[in-house]
Design an enzyme around this catalytic site. Structure first.
Site, PDB file in Angstrom:
ATOM      1  N   ARG A  65       0.850  -1.205   0.000  1.00 10.45           N
ATOM      2  CA  ARG A  65       0.000   0.000   0.000  1.00 10.45           C
ATOM      3  C   ARG A  65       0.878   1.245   0.000  1.00 10.45           C
ATOM      4  O   ARG A  65       0.597   2.246  -0.653  1.00 10.45           O
ATOM      5  CB  ARG A  65      -0.943  -0.002   1.225  1.00 10.45           C
ATOM      6  CG  ARG A  65      -1.602   1.343   1.450  1.00 10.45           C
ATOM      7  CD  ARG A  65      -2.779   1.335   2.423  1.00 10.45           C
ATOM      8  NE  ARG A  65      -2.658   0.445   3.556  1.00 10.45           N
ATOM      9  CZ  ARG A  65      -1.952   0.706   4.671  1.00 10.45           C
ATOM     10  NH1 ARG A  65      -1.280   1.833   4.785  1.00 10.45           N
ATOM     11  NH2 ARG A  65      -1.922  -0.173   5.650  1.00 10.45           N
ATOM     12  N   TYR A 117     -16.693  18.610 -14.355  1.00 13.18           N
ATOM     13  CA  TYR A 117     -17.239  17.249 -14.382  1.00 13.18           C
ATOM     14  C   TYR A 117     -18.200  17.076 -13.193  1.00 13.18           C
ATOM     15  O   TYR A 117     -17.876  17.459 -12.058  1.00 13.18           O
ATOM     16  CB  TYR A 117     -16.082  16.247 -14.304  1.00 13.18           C
ATOM     17  CG  TYR A 117     -16.522  14.834 -14.022  1.00 13.18           C
ATOM     18  CD1 TYR A 117     -17.374  14.167 -14.887  1.00 13.18           C
ATOM     19  CD2 TYR A 117     -16.096  14.162 -12.882  1.00 13.18           C
ATOM     20  CE1 TYR A 117     -17.800  12.881 -14.629  1.00 13.18           C
ATOM     21  CE2 TYR A 117     -16.506  12.872 -12.611  1.00 13.18           C
ATOM     22  CZ  TYR A 117     -17.370  12.234 -13.490  1.00 13.18           C
ATOM     23  OH  TYR A 117     -17.792  10.965 -13.220  1.00 13.18           O
ATOM     24  N   ASP A 189      -7.633  19.672 -13.851  1.00 10.63           N
ATOM     25  CA  ASP A 189      -8.006  18.323 -14.282  1.00 10.63           C
ATOM     26  C   ASP A 189      -7.642  18.218 -15.764  1.00 10.63           C
ATOM     27  O   ASP A 189      -8.262  18.863 -16.612  1.00 10.63           O
ATOM     28  CB  ASP A 189      -9.514  18.123 -14.050  1.00 10.63           C
ATOM     29  CG  ASP A 189      -9.978  16.702 -14.387  1.00 10.63           C
ATOM     30  OD1 ASP A 189      -9.367  16.061 -15.262  1.00 10.63           O
ATOM     31  OD2 ASP A 189     -10.965  16.248 -13.785  1.00 10.63           O
ATOM     32  N   LYS A 214      -9.463   7.114 -18.527  1.00  8.04           N
ATOM     33  CA  LYS A 214      -9.793   7.617 -19.861  1.00  8.04           C
ATOM     34  C   LYS A 214      -8.611   7.434 -20.818  1.00  8.04           C
ATOM     35  O   LYS A 214      -8.172   6.311 -21.024  1.00  8.04           O
ATOM     36  CB  LYS A 214     -10.239   9.078 -19.729  1.00  8.04           C
ATOM     37  CG  LYS A 214     -11.301   9.290 -18.636  1.00  8.04           C
ATOM     38  CD  LYS A 214     -12.584   8.557 -18.937  1.00  8.04           C
ATOM     39  CE  LYS A 214     -13.649   8.516 -17.869  1.00  8.04           C
ATOM     40  NZ  LYS A 214     -13.528   9.085 -16.593  1.00  8.04           N
TER      41      LYS A 214
END
Ligand code: PLP
Length: 395
Positions: A65, A117, A189, A214
């Site tokens: 992690r 968004y 972004d 994306k």
């Protein structure tokens, strides 16, 4: 403990800053494996790593992690493409945004674009709002509006360019100058443009966020998020949050995004080329009311896009005559374009933002027109894409 250090067993390409974008996409952080000569970064599944002595991990990794070799390769590579010294991978774009925003304290305020968004707005408004962090959604195409919305509590300006789904373009450099004069941080972004077309950090942004789901992944087979930054306070914050909260991607997910990034440049060239042809078709079509694409000279943000992007991207939105019913009909009538949410992958997608991706912003300042259709232009044969849209619009 050093968790972002190099892996001495994976040496040989340390000076990646000197190489071009496409070379770094393929090699930065991904040297040949000195044990085997393997040219592909291994998917390191181990959750724990041997230590030479108590508190002395052999190669800087201790628990997966906190850091692991596949993630390290991916973080090094994408940070390099974004002109950043530091990159942090997360399990989704929303997890990346949330991890970054945890920087804020109750009482702080965020200024964001009024066409951000929907998921970013939902996170900022519904989750952070609950923790007494306020927001104001404004039209960032007028950078001076930031001064009007600014209060002593404002800490962050959050912008997207081009925006999802209206493809508005705003001036990163100007907004960065104003935000910094006022004492805030600018977060960009960069999901729609990708670092191949636009490099916000070199235009003054303090951090870049991505939905790696994306264009970076590029094949609709991995959900991921990323933050790149050179800001030391954000580096300290993100290193802590990434480990303490743990919204990290699996080694396999890291491998998939890293593999996608290798072809980002050629895919983006083709996305842009195909989008241009689709825009020509739509611009002439009698059933299309308006086309939203930053490459159109008539687009409000065209001149800014020409200055801050190297091409105009693969996303196109348009409104149709016949209102909601017609928009739904066209969206459901294509055969090559798949009716589905998401964007940025090799296959072309079509969707109705008002009912699908942006339903959560209905009734807010971010509501989208009901006759709007968004398409993510893929890299298939352009003749097939044009023919498909023509037949859907003729229904
Ligand atoms: N930012 C933008 C511009 C997006 O389009 C999306 C998702 O569609 C996100 C962030 C959120 O990313 P994810 O779906 O990977 O959590």
């Amino acid at each position: 403990m050093e968790t972002h250090g190099g892996d001495p067993l994976m040496s040989g390409f340390e000076d990646h800053e000197d190489f071009g974008f496409e070379t770094r996409a393929i090699r930065a952080g991904q040297p040949h494996d000195s044990r085997t000569g393997g040219v592909v970064t291994p998917i390191a599944l181990s959750t724990t790593f041997a230590q030479d002595a108590v508190g002395q991990p052999k190669f800087g990794y201790e628990y997966a992690r906190t850091g692991n070799p596949t993630r390290h390769a991916y973080e090094t590579c994408l940070a390099s493409l974004e002109c950043a010294q530091h990159g942090f991978a997360f399990s989704s774009g929303m997890a990346a945004e949330d991890s970054l925003l945890r920087f804020l304290q109750p009482g702080d305020k965020i200024i964001l674009g009024n066409d951000a968004y929907g998921g970013s707005f939902r996170l900022i408004d519904k989750i952070y709002g609950r923790n007494k962090i306020s927001n104001e959604a404004i039209d960032l195409s007028d950078p001076n509006s930031i001064k009007e919305a600014w209060t002593s509590e404002t800490k962050i300006v959050w912008l997207e360019t081009p925006t999802n789904p209206l493809l508005n373009v705003v001036d990163i450099q100007k907004i960065s100058n104003i935000t910094h004069e006022l004492g805030g941080l600018l977060i960009v972004d960069n999901t729609f443009a990708t670092p191949y077309l636009q490099k916000p950090i070199s235009l003054g942004a303090d951090a870049v966020v991505h939905s790696a789901t994306k264009y970076l992944g590029g094949h609709s087979d991995v959900v991921g998020g990323f933050v790149a930054t050179n800001d030391e306070k954000l580096v300290e914050h993100l290193s802590f949050i990434q480990n303490a909260v743990g919204a990290v991607p699996s080694p396999f997910d890291c491998y998939l995004v890293l593999r996608g990034i290798k072809t980002l440049a050629v895919r983006m060239d083709r996305h842009c080329e195909n989008a241009k042809a689709i825009v020509s078709l739509l611009s002439e079509h009698p059933k299309v009311k308006q086309v939203f694409y930053p490459g159109l000279e008539s687009n409000k943000g065209h001149e800014i896009a020409k200055n801050q992007m190297t091409n105009f991207g693969g996303m196109v939105s348009f409104t149709v005559s016949g209102g909601l019913a017609m928009a739904e009909k066209v969206s459901a009538s294509t055969k090559v374009f798949t009716l589905a949410e998401s964007l940025g992958a090799v296959e072309s997608l079509i969707e109705h933002p008002g009912i699908m991706t942006h339903a959560s912003v209905a009734g807010s300042a971010l509501e989208v027109p009901e006759d709007l259709i968004r398409i993510s232009v893929g890299i298939e044969s352009i003749e097939d894409l044009v023919e498909d849209l023509e037949q859907a619009l003729s229904i």
